[in-house]
Write a protein that holds these residues in place. Structure first.
Motif, PDB file in Angstrom:
ATOM      1  N   LEU A  68      24.519  88.781   5.444  1.00  0.00           N
ATOM      2  CA  LEU A  68      23.589  89.908   5.515  1.00  0.00           C
ATOM      3  C   LEU A  68      24.230  91.202   5.026  1.00  0.00           C
ATOM      4  CD1 LEU A  68      21.856  89.168   8.925  1.00  0.00           C
ATOM      5  CD2 LEU A  68      20.853  88.980   6.653  1.00  0.00           C
ATOM      6  N   GLU A  69      25.491  91.398   5.331  1.00  0.00           N
ATOM      7  CA  GLU A  69      26.175  92.591   4.858  1.00  0.00           C
ATOM      8  C   GLU A  69      26.269  92.600   3.334  1.00  0.00           C
ATOM      9  OE1 GLU A  69      29.894  92.447   6.924  1.00  0.00           O
ATOM     10  OE2 GLU A  69      29.107  93.526   8.666  1.00  0.00           O
ATOM     11  N   ARG A  70      26.569  91.420   2.765  1.00  0.00           N
ATOM     12  CA  ARG A  70      26.627  91.344   1.305  1.00  0.00           C
ATOM     13  C   ARG A  70      25.271  91.632   0.683  1.00  0.00           C
ATOM     14  NH1 ARG A  70      28.894  85.734   0.116  1.00  0.00           N
ATOM     15  NH2 ARG A  70      29.233  85.558   2.313  1.00  0.00           N
ATOM     16  N   VAL A  71      24.226  91.116   1.287  1.00  0.00           N
ATOM     17  CA  VAL A  71      22.881  91.316   0.751  1.00  0.00           C
ATOM     18  C   VAL A  71      22.483  92.783   0.847  1.00  0.00           C
ATOM     19  CG1 VAL A  71      20.439  90.794   1.149  1.00  0.00           C
ATOM     20  CG2 VAL A  71      22.117  88.960   1.143  1.00  0.00           C
ATOM     21  N   ILE A  72      22.761  93.405   1.959  1.00  0.00           N
ATOM     22  CA  ILE A  72      22.351  94.789   2.181  1.00  0.00           C
ATOM     23  C   ILE A  72      23.129  95.744   1.285  1.00  0.00           C
ATOM     24  CG2 ILE A  72      22.415  96.658   3.866  1.00  0.00           C
ATOM     25  CD1 ILE A  72      21.638  94.570   5.975  1.00  0.00           C
ATOM     26  N   THR A  73      24.426  95.508   1.142  1.00  0.00           N
ATOM     27  CA  THR A  73      25.234  96.427   0.347  1.00  0.00           C
ATOM     28  C   THR A  73      25.094  96.203  -1.145  1.00  0.00           C
ATOM     29  OG1 THR A  73      27.151  94.971   0.559  1.00  0.00           O
ATOM     30  CG2 THR A  73      26.917  96.750   2.181  1.00  0.00           C
ATOM     31  N   ASP A  74      24.422  95.145  -1.516  1.00  0.00           N
ATOM     32  CA  ASP A  74      24.219  94.871  -2.943  1.00  0.00           C
ATOM     33  C   ASP A  74      23.239  95.890  -3.514  1.00  0.00           C
ATOM     34  OD1 ASP A  74      24.362  93.695  -5.340  1.00  0.00           O
ATOM     35  OD2 ASP A  74      23.260  91.877  -4.815  1.00  0.00           O
ATOM     36  N   GLN A  75      23.522  96.402  -4.682  1.00  0.00           N
ATOM     37  CA  GLN A  75      22.705  97.463  -5.272  1.00  0.00           C
ATOM     38  C   GLN A  75      21.707  96.927  -6.311  1.00  0.00           C
ATOM     39  OE1 GLN A  75      22.745 100.550  -4.199  1.00  0.00           O
ATOM     40  NE2 GLN A  75      24.309  99.996  -2.712  1.00  0.00           N
ATOM     41  N   ARG A  76      21.334  95.702  -6.221  1.00  0.00           N
ATOM     42  CA  ARG A  76      20.419  95.118  -7.189  1.00  0.00           C
ATOM     43  C   ARG A  76      18.977  95.439  -6.845  1.00  0.00           C
ATOM     44  NH1 ARG A  76      23.330  89.314  -7.674  1.00  0.00           N
ATOM     45  NH2 ARG A  76      25.294  90.112  -8.438  1.00  0.00           N
ATOM     46  N   GLN A  77      18.099  95.083  -7.772  1.00  0.00           N
ATOM     47  CA  GLN A  77      16.670  95.323  -7.566  1.00  0.00           C
ATOM     48  C   GLN A  77      16.120  94.323  -6.553  1.00  0.00           C
ATOM     49  OE1 GLN A  77      14.861  94.973 -11.354  1.00  0.00           O
ATOM     50  NE2 GLN A  77      15.736  96.854 -12.168  1.00  0.00           N
ATOM     51  N   THR A  78      14.894  94.566  -6.109  1.00  0.00           N
ATOM     52  CA  THR A  78      14.270  93.736  -5.083  1.00  0.00           C
ATOM     53  C   THR A  78      14.067  92.305  -5.560  1.00  0.00           C
ATOM     54  OG1 THR A  78      13.108  95.706  -4.349  1.00  0.00           O
ATOM     55  CG2 THR A  78      12.344  93.619  -3.480  1.00  0.00           C
ATOM     56  N   SER A  79      13.730  92.109  -6.803  1.00  0.00           N
ATOM     57  CA  SER A  79      13.519  90.752  -7.306  1.00  0.00           C
ATOM     58  C   SER A  79      14.824  89.970  -7.303  1.00  0.00           C
ATOM     59  CB  SER A  79      12.929  90.792  -8.711  1.00  0.00           C
ATOM     60  OG  SER A  79      13.814  91.443  -9.596  1.00  0.00           O
ATOM     61  N   ASP A  80      15.931  90.629  -7.628  1.00  0.00           N
ATOM     62  CA  ASP A  80      17.226  89.969  -7.586  1.00  0.00           C
ATOM     63  C   ASP A  80      17.650  89.689  -6.152  1.00  0.00           C
ATOM     64  OD1 ASP A  80      17.366  90.086 -10.316  1.00  0.00           O
ATOM     65  OD2 ASP A  80      18.626  91.888 -10.354  1.00  0.00           O
ATOM     66  N   LEU A  81      17.202  90.508  -5.237  1.00  0.00           N
ATOM     67  CA  LEU A  81      17.568  90.356  -3.841  1.00  0.00           C
ATOM     68  C   LEU A  81      17.063  89.033  -3.273  1.00  0.00           C
ATOM     69  CD1 LEU A  81      18.900  91.704  -1.409  1.00  0.00           C
ATOM     70  CD2 LEU A  81      16.715  92.770  -0.906  1.00  0.00           C
ATOM     71  N   SER A  82      15.840  88.667  -3.561  1.00  0.00           N
ATOM     72  CA  SER A  82      15.307  87.400  -3.048  1.00  0.00           C
ATOM     73  C   SER A  82      16.035  86.210  -3.653  1.00  0.00           C
ATOM     74  CB  SER A  82      13.805  87.309  -3.317  1.00  0.00           C
ATOM     75  OG  SER A  82      13.558  87.335  -4.696  1.00  0.00           O
ATOM     76  N   LEU A  83      16.407  86.295  -4.919  1.00  0.00           N
ATOM     77  CA  LEU A  83      17.177  85.216  -5.536  1.00  0.00           C
ATOM     78  C   LEU A  83      18.560  85.091  -4.901  1.00  0.00           C
ATOM     79  CD1 LEU A  83      16.283  85.782  -9.289  1.00  0.00           C
ATOM     80  CD2 LEU A  83      15.482  83.932  -7.803  1.00  0.00           C
ATOM     81  N   GLU A  84      19.169  86.210  -4.615  1.00  0.00           N
ATOM     82  CA  GLU A  84      20.485  86.209  -3.994  1.00  0.00           C
ATOM     83  C   GLU A  84      20.425  85.600  -2.598  1.00  0.00           C
ATOM     84  OE1 GLU A  84      24.551  86.827  -3.897  1.00  0.00           O
ATOM     85  OE2 GLU A  84      23.182  87.122  -5.580  1.00  0.00           O
ATOM     86  N   ILE A  85      19.395  85.912  -1.843  1.00  0.00           N
ATOM     87  CA  ILE A  85      19.238  85.340  -0.498  1.00  0.00           C
ATOM     88  C   ILE A  85      19.108  83.820  -0.592  1.00  0.00           C
ATOM     89  CG2 ILE A  85      17.685  85.190   1.492  1.00  0.00           C
ATOM     90  CD1 ILE A  85      17.136  88.176   1.108  1.00  0.00           C
TER      91      ILE A  85
END
Length: 91
Positions: A68-85
């Motif tokens: 969760l910390e990696r996901v939150i601190t990541d500065q990517r766009q929202t669409s990239d965020l769901s892929l990362e999760i």
């Protein structure tokens, strides 16, 4: 032995105090705890199986927090965020 009533009262108080100290010492040695209401229960030492399970749970929770910390601190766009999760879940 007791010349006046005051010395007898002091002796009784002293005996009660000693008895309470011995009772508290006994409870501490045998793992007996008392809640605010006065209920007593014996607290057994945790068995190694339960302790191991709890340690594994803590380890798993720590890993989830790191994800969760990696996901939150990541500065990517929202669409990239769901892929990362989804990538992190597949690990």
């Amino acid at each position: 032995m007791f010349d006046n009533p005051f010395s007898m009262v002091v002796a009784i108080v002293f005996i009660v105090m000693i008895a309470n100290v011995l009772k508290a010492r006994y409870k501490a040695q045998h793992g007996i705890v008392e809640d605010a209401i006065g209920n007593q229960k014996r607290v057994a030492a945790a068995d190694s199986g339960e302790t191991q399970r709890l340690r594994e749970d803590v380890r798993a929770l720590k890993e989830r927090v790191q994800v969760l910390e990696r996901v939150i601190t990541d500065q990517r766009q929202t669409s990239d965020l769901s892929l990362e999760i989804e990538k992190l879940r597949d690990r």
